[in-house]
Structures are given as structure tokens and as C-alpha cells.
Design an enzyme around this catalytic site. Structure first.
Site: not given
Ligand code: ADP
Length: 213
Positions: A13, A86, A125, A156, A167
């Protein structure tokens, strides 16, 4: 122009929102980024936000809606929402906010990606803590600095295997019902997000150009 990017965690995203922003000059609103910035305050509220994020749960609707309203006040052109709404409450509140501003949602892009692909992406990432640019470690070839602002890249804190599973569960339970919600309103466009960044972007652009003909 109001665009929503709906997707499981790590589907891309943020990357697609940045590309759209660069090309079309939209304002990119990432609730995840706003929350990570708010952690700098280091007060009781930010501590609670941090714990919630690390548990892979959703931060309270009240906090999120306050963030969104504040961003909307300064938004002039089109908006790309990355990570909001969300859940159903947020979606309904967002619809109310748009109605009060005389606006409407133009596109909801659902970036569909299998869990295994998202999971693989998440471990590679890296992000720039300064400008927010997102990198894939394989593409970086061991250069751990941001190519735009030369800041050292970071992983992160919630990009661990354990938090990812939590998540993902939260996504299935709370966010994925929004797929049908927006489909019923004729606003949903499903994009195969397991393809390369460029191919995913091309699919989004194809929809945008077709609709504006
Ligand atoms: P990802 O999509 O990869 O999970 P984000 O940066 O969008 O990453 O979100 C990181 C975390 O921030 C989420 O797991 C959640 O805890 C919190 N968060 C982001 N957006 C929202 C939202 N709209 N409502 C509640 N919590 C949110």
C-alpha cells in the site's frame, strides 16, 4: 479525488501510494506513518499506541479519526488513504466526514496478495525514518542508506514473524469485511498485488485512465 488502498499488511500500500502521489500530486495519508510519528511524543498515549501496534491490534478509532480529520483540514488536492479505514466503524465515520465536506470516494483499490507473499516481503522491508521511503532489502544490495536523503534505513519494530501473524489475523477479522462493503457500493477494484511494483502500479493506472475517458 479520493482513493482508498485496502490490503493485508505488507501488500505494498505504502509503495503504491507514494508512486501515485509522485505522479499525480495527491496527498498521501498513511495512518501507520502518522502513528509512528506520534510515538516521538513519548507520553502515556504514545506508549499505549506503541503497545497496541506491537501486539498487531488496531489503535482506537477515536485516535485514528482525530488524525484523519486533522489531515483532511490541510488537504487541498486528491487524497490517497493508506491504512484507513481499517474496520466498519472507521468506514462509516469516513463516509460521514466526506458527506459533510460534499465529497465522495472515487476508487477503492483492493491489493490482493497471498499471505505467504506478504510475509516474505515484510522480512526484507526497510524504511527511511526520515522521509518514509520504503525499500526491499534485496533491491538495496547491502546499501543501507536512503537513496533520497542518505539517512540510515531501519527495520520496522512490528515487522517480525510473530507480530505479522497477529496483524494478519486482525486484518482478516476487522478489515477484510470492507472488501464486500465497498464492492456493494460499486467502488471496489481488485488488483493482483503479487506482481512486481511496476506491474501493480500499471494495473492501478489502467483503472484510473479507463474511468477518466
Ligand atoms: P501494515 O499495513 O503493513 O500493517 P501500517 O503502517 O499501515 O502497516 O500499520 C501499522 C500498524 O498501525 C497497524 O498494525 C495498526 O496497529 C496501526 N494502524 C494503522 N492504521 C490504523 C487504523 N486505521 N486503525 C487502527 N490502527 C491502525
Amino acid at each position: 479525488m479520493n482513493i482508498i488502498l485496502l490490503a493485508p499488511p505488507a501488500a505494498g500500500k505504502g509503495t503504491q501510494a507514494s508512486l501515485l502521489t509522485k505522479k499525480y500530486g495527491f496527498k498521501h495519508i498513511s495512518t501507520g506513518e502518522l502513528l509512528r510519528k506520534s510515538l516521538e511524543a513519548n507520553d502515556a498515549v504514545s506508549l499505549e499506541i506503541k503497545e497496541t501496534m506491537q501486539a498487531g491490534k488496531l489503535v482506537s478509532d477515536a485516535i485514528i479519526l482525530q488524525l484523519i480529520e486533522k489531515e483532511f483540514l490541510v488537504a487541498e488536492q486528491g487524497i490517497i488513504l493508506d491504512g484507513f479505514p481499517r474496520n466498519k466503524t472507521q468506514a462509516l465515520k469516513y463516509a460521514e466526514l466526506l458527506t459533510s465536506l460534499g465529497q465522495e470516494i472515487d476508487y477503492v483499490f483492493y491489493l490482493a496478495v497471498p499471505k505467504a507473499v506478504a510475509m516474505e516481503r515484510i522480512f526484507g522491508r526497510r524504511t527511511c525514518p526520515s522521509c518514509g521511503k520504503i525499500y526491499n532489502s534485496r533491491a538495496l544490495e547491502n546499501k543501507e542508506k536512503c537513496m533520497d536523503c542518505n539517512t540510515a534505513l531501519v527495520k520496522r519494530e512490528d515487522d517480525t514473524e510473530e507480530t505479522f501473524d497477529l496483524r494478519y489475523e486482525t486484518y482478516i477479522k476487522e478489515t477484510s469485511p470492507l472488501i464486500a462493503f465497498y464492492q456493494e457500493q460499486g467502488l471496489l477494484y481488485e488488483i493482483d498485488a503479487s506482481l512486481s511494483t511496476e506491474e501493480v502500479f500499471a494495473s492501478i493506472e489502467k483503472v484510473l485512465s479507463k474511468e477518466s475517458e
